[in-house]
Motif scaffolding. Structure first.
Motif, PDB file in Angstrom:
ATOM      1  N   ASP A 105       0.374  -1.187   0.024  1.00 59.66           N
ATOM      2  CA  ASP A 105       0.050  -0.225  -0.026  1.00 59.66           C
ATOM      3  C   ASP A 105       1.091   1.254   0.232  1.00 59.66           C
ATOM      4  OD1 ASP A 105      -3.104  -0.796   0.261  1.00 59.66           O
ATOM      5  OD2 ASP A 105      -1.970  -1.989   1.550  1.00 59.66           O
ATOM      6  N   CYS A 106       0.491   2.143   0.166  1.00 57.41           N
ATOM      7  CA  CYS A 106       0.916   2.996  -0.506  1.00 57.41           C
ATOM      8  C   CYS A 106      -0.005   5.145  -0.366  1.00 57.41           C
ATOM      9  CB  CYS A 106       1.270   3.631  -1.770  1.00 57.41           C
ATOM     10  SG  CYS A 106       2.185   5.393  -2.578  1.00 57.41           S
ATOM     11  N   VAL A 107       0.825   5.100   0.404  1.00 53.47           N
ATOM     12  CA  VAL A 107       0.438   6.581   1.372  1.00 53.47           C
ATOM     13  C   VAL A 107       0.040   7.610   0.221  1.00 53.47           C
ATOM     14  CG1 VAL A 107      -0.308   8.077   3.557  1.00 53.47           C
ATOM     15  CG2 VAL A 107       0.712   5.493   3.286  1.00 53.47           C
ATOM     16  N   VAL A 108      -0.721   8.698  -0.510  1.00 50.58           N
ATOM     17  CA  VAL A 108      -0.090   9.522  -1.383  1.00 50.58           C
ATOM     18  C   VAL A 108      -1.291  10.976   0.144  1.00 50.58           C
ATOM     19  CG1 VAL A 108      -0.695  11.159  -2.736  1.00 50.58           C
ATOM     20  CG2 VAL A 108      -0.127   8.722  -3.196  1.00 50.58           C
ATOM     21  N   PHE A 109       0.236  11.630   0.357  1.00 52.21           N
ATOM     22  CA  PHE A 109      -0.642  12.936   1.224  1.00 52.21           C
ATOM     23  C   PHE A 109      -0.489  14.286   0.169  1.00 52.21           C
ATOM     24  CE2 PHE A 109       3.038  10.636   3.081  1.00 52.21           C
ATOM     25  CZ  PHE A 109       2.564  10.169   4.875  1.00 52.21           C
ATOM     26  N   ALA A 110      -1.756  15.121   0.464  1.00 51.15           N
ATOM     27  CA  ALA A 110      -2.038  16.309   0.289  1.00 51.15           C
ATOM     28  C   ALA A 110      -0.671  17.534   0.425  1.00 51.15           C
ATOM     29  CB  ALA A 110      -2.963  16.896   0.924  1.00 51.15           C
ATOM     30  N   ASP A 162     -11.497  17.407   1.827  1.00 43.82           N
ATOM     31  CA  ASP A 162     -10.924  17.607   3.329  1.00 43.82           C
ATOM     32  C   ASP A 162     -10.161  16.338   3.647  1.00 43.82           C
ATOM     33  OD1 ASP A 162     -10.186  18.682   6.014  1.00 43.82           O
ATOM     34  OD2 ASP A 162     -11.920  18.380   6.980  1.00 43.82           O
ATOM     35  N   PHE A 163      -8.618  15.832   3.127  1.00 46.08           N
ATOM     36  CA  PHE A 163      -8.047  14.953   3.023  1.00 46.08           C
ATOM     37  C   PHE A 163      -6.369  15.358   3.559  1.00 46.08           C
ATOM     38  CE2 PHE A 163     -11.760  12.966   0.965  1.00 46.08           C
ATOM     39  CZ  PHE A 163     -11.332  12.109   1.208  1.00 46.08           C
ATOM     40  N   ASP A 164      -5.923  14.870   4.312  1.00 42.86           N
ATOM     41  CA  ASP A 164      -4.489  15.227   4.731  1.00 42.86           C
ATOM     42  C   ASP A 164      -3.791  14.036   4.013  1.00 42.86           C
ATOM     43  OD1 ASP A 164      -4.139  16.970   7.066  1.00 42.86           O
ATOM     44  OD2 ASP A 164      -5.623  15.304   7.343  1.00 42.86           O
ATOM     45  N   ALA A 165      -4.462  12.648   3.395  1.00 43.50           N
ATOM     46  CA  ALA A 165      -3.657  11.663   2.966  1.00 43.50           C
ATOM     47  C   ALA A 165      -4.759  10.782   2.612  1.00 43.50           C
ATOM     48  CB  ALA A 165      -2.429  10.876   3.587  1.00 43.50           C
ATOM     49  N   ILE A 166      -3.874   9.955   1.054  1.00 46.80           N
ATOM     50  CA  ILE A 166      -5.526   8.858   1.246  1.00 46.80           C
ATOM     51  C   ILE A 166      -4.225   7.767   1.200  1.00 46.80           C
ATOM     52  CG2 ILE A 166      -6.998   9.994   0.328  1.00 46.80           C
ATOM     53  CD1 ILE A 166      -5.381   9.595  -2.470  1.00 46.80           C
ATOM     54  N   LEU A 167      -5.597   6.358   0.756  1.00 49.15           N
ATOM     55  CA  LEU A 167      -4.513   5.000   1.025  1.00 49.15           C
ATOM     56  C   LEU A 167      -4.848   4.970  -0.072  1.00 49.15           C
ATOM     57  CD1 LEU A 167      -3.159   5.027   3.678  1.00 49.15           C
ATOM     58  CD2 LEU A 167      -3.428   3.079   3.423  1.00 49.15           C
ATOM     59  N   LEU A 168      -3.557   3.908  -0.916  1.00 49.14           N
ATOM     60  CA  LEU A 168      -3.849   3.398  -2.790  1.00 49.14           C
ATOM     61  C   LEU A 168      -2.601   2.210  -2.626  1.00 49.14           C
ATOM     62  CD1 LEU A 168      -3.818   6.585  -5.034  1.00 49.14           C
ATOM     63  CD2 LEU A 168      -5.860   5.733  -4.019  1.00 49.14           C
ATOM     64  N   ALA A 169      -3.143   1.834  -3.802  1.00 49.44           N
ATOM     65  CA  ALA A 169      -2.682   0.392  -3.994  1.00 49.44           C
ATOM     66  C   ALA A 169      -1.407   0.810  -4.549  1.00 49.44           C
ATOM     67  CB  ALA A 169      -3.042  -0.696  -5.026  1.00 49.44           C
ATOM     68  N   TRP A 178       2.420   6.556 -12.927  1.00 49.61           N
ATOM     69  CA  TRP A 178       2.728   7.622 -11.696  1.00 49.61           C
ATOM     70  C   TRP A 178       3.024   7.981 -10.505  1.00 49.61           C
ATOM     71  CZ3 TRP A 178      -3.444   8.033 -11.036  1.00 49.61           C
ATOM     72  CH2 TRP A 178      -3.504   8.583 -12.332  1.00 49.61           C
ATOM     73  N   LEU A 179       4.026   6.589 -10.555  1.00 51.85           N
ATOM     74  CA  LEU A 179       5.377   7.032  -9.256  1.00 51.85           C
ATOM     75  C   LEU A 179       6.699   7.710  -9.919  1.00 51.85           C
ATOM     76  CD1 LEU A 179       5.737   2.967  -8.911  1.00 51.85           C
ATOM     77  CD2 LEU A 179       4.298   4.529  -7.035  1.00 51.85           C
ATOM     78  N   SER A 180       6.919   7.721 -11.211  1.00 49.48           N
ATOM     79  CA  SER A 180       7.909   9.080 -11.651  1.00 49.48           C
ATOM     80  C   SER A 180       7.223  10.331 -11.266  1.00 49.48           C
ATOM     81  CB  SER A 180       8.320   8.117 -12.469  1.00 49.48           C
ATOM     82  OG  SER A 180       7.407   8.796 -13.465  1.00 49.48           O
ATOM     83  N   ASP A 181       6.121  10.056 -11.045  1.00 53.12           N
ATOM     84  CA  ASP A 181       5.631  11.846 -10.823  1.00 53.12           C
ATOM     85  C   ASP A 181       6.412  12.648  -9.271  1.00 53.12           C
ATOM     86  OD1 ASP A 181       4.673  14.167 -10.308  1.00 53.12           O
ATOM     87  OD2 ASP A 181       2.595  13.436 -10.354  1.00 53.12           O
ATOM     88  N   GLU A 182       8.032  13.782  -9.665  1.00 53.28           N
ATOM     89  CA  GLU A 182       8.471  13.681  -8.605  1.00 53.28           C
ATOM     90  C   GLU A 182       7.359  14.986  -7.696  1.00 53.28           C
ATOM     91  OE1 GLU A 182      11.848  15.768  -9.979  1.00 53.28           O
ATOM     92  OE2 GLU A 182      12.499  13.334 -10.417  1.00 53.28           O
ATOM     93  N   THR A 183       5.990  14.892  -8.407  1.00 53.47           N
ATOM     94  CA  THR A 183       5.269  16.487  -7.706  1.00 53.47           C
ATOM     95  C   THR A 183       4.477  15.397  -5.890  1.00 53.47           C
ATOM     96  OG1 THR A 183       3.627  15.728  -9.068  1.00 53.47           O
ATOM     97  CG2 THR A 183       5.325  18.123  -9.207  1.00 53.47           C
ATOM     98  N   LEU A 184       4.154  14.120  -6.316  1.00 49.11           N
ATOM     99  CA  LEU A 184       3.487  13.527  -5.647  1.00 49.11           C
ATOM    100  C   LEU A 184       4.173  13.127  -4.316  1.00 49.11           C
ATOM    101  CD1 LEU A 184       0.482  11.732  -6.699  1.00 49.11           C
ATOM    102  CD2 LEU A 184       1.518   9.374  -6.887  1.00 49.11           C
ATOM    103  N   ARG A 185       3.774  13.197  -3.016  1.00 47.16           N
ATOM    104  CA  ARG A 185       4.159  13.415  -2.126  1.00 47.16           C
ATOM    105  C   ARG A 185       3.854  11.217  -2.062  1.00 47.16           C
ATOM    106  NH1 ARG A 185       2.535  19.033  -2.389  1.00 47.16           N
ATOM    107  NH2 ARG A 185       3.823  19.949  -1.556  1.00 47.16           N
TER     108      ARG A 185
END
Length: 310
Positions: A105-110, A162-169, A178-185
């Motif tokens: 799993d991967c957390v993506v942050f705002a 209103d999310f601080d983060a979401i979980l994705l596979a 999209w893993l190469s997207d450096e803007t994706l925290r």
């Protein structure tokens, strides 16, 4: 093979991308074959205003696709393995399991870049009860908010709502490129923090079990090591009679000596109750069943029945 092959896929961007990857792999081996995608909308795609656990039933993302196979409207279908129930419709089989992507799993942050940086009461989006249970066990102060929709839709909601983060596979992010997207925290969660779902990161290519031509073709992209691990995970799920309405996880890893180590859990949504198990051996189904039976002796059936009654 001379006939045109009709491939069933959900209409989501990720599903179509995954199906495209499978077709590309097959096209490289069978350049004379014509492949055509048939898009199918499933129950899980239509009902987006409630959590998956409340939609109920198994096969929320595969039942309509399986029916198209039975009706011979398509020749094979590409599923995310974690969406495939442990029992297939009669006459159908998993013809191939390609090499697994990341199971994690991967957390993506705002704004932040790590779970530990999030403030008290941070709002994290997920529709998975398994992920919710893991997050609440990691930090009880996290506020879990349901989020549905395709992977691109959920990413848009992360920044717009209103999310601080979401979980994705992580596998989905990888397949979308999209893993190469450096803007994706983002932060990859190891199996200790968030144990993967059964079959996560793997694809299941389903076809009719009497279609010898398609079965022979699919065997060319089958990955035996991935299948070896997934067999243990699915045996675990089947023995527990698990589904999306239960916080359940199962993850098998192949060892250097050829054996498997399997880790599983069943828990409560609030993370306060968690039954853990680890088994190992050489026969996938035996390992998965053994792990499930250990949890059943620990009270997993009562926990699962109580969750289903809700």
């Amino acid at each position: 093979m001379k006939r045109e092959i009709i491939v069933g896929s959900r209409k989501s961007k990720l599903a179509l991308t995954q199906t495209g990857h499978v077709i590309s792999a097959l096209q490289a081996k069978f350049p004379d074959v014509t492949f055509k995608i048939h898009e199918i909308v499933t129950k899980g795609d239509r009902i987006l205003d409630v959590t998956l656990s409340k939609v109920g039933g198994k096969g929320l993302f595969v039942s309509e696709v399986e029916q198209a196979l039975v009706d011979k409207k398509i020749d094979f279908a590409v599923h995310s393995m974690k969406d495939v129930p442990s029992e297939l419709q009669e006459g159908l089989t998993i013809g191939a399991i390609p090499k697994r992507e990341s199971p994690y799993d991967c957390v993506v942050f705002a704004e932040k870049t790590n779970l530990d940086e999030l403030p008290q009461g941070a709002v994290i989006g997920t529709s998975s009860l398994r992920r919710a249970s893991m997050l609440k066990r990691y930090r009880a102060d996290f506020q879990i908010k349901s989020i549905r929709g395709n992977i691109d839709t959920r990413l848009k909601k992360l920044y717009a709502e209103d999310f601080d983060a979401i979980l994705l596979a992580e596998a989905g992010l990888s397949r979308m490129g999209w893993l190469s997207d450096e803007t994706l925290r983002r932060q990859t969660l190891d199996a200790t923090t968030c144990l993967p779902a059964v079959g996560q990161g793997a694809l299941a290519i389903e076809c009719r079990n009497d279609d010898a031509e398609v079965l022979a073709m699919l065997s060319e992209i089958h990955d035996t090591e991935t299948a070896f691990c997934v067999r243990a995970e699915r045996a675990f799920l089947k023995t527990l009679n698990g589904g999306c309405e239960i916080p359940i996880a199962g993850f098998a890893q192949k060892e250097a000596d050829g054996g498997l180590v399997f880790t599983g859990f069943v828990g409560s949504v609030d993370g306060l109750t968690r039954l853990d198990v680890q088994t190992s051996g050489d026969t996938p189904e035996t390992i998965g069943i053994e792990a499930a039976n250990i949890l059943l002796k620990q009270g997993a059936k009562e926990l699962i029945d109580a969750l289903r009654s809700l």
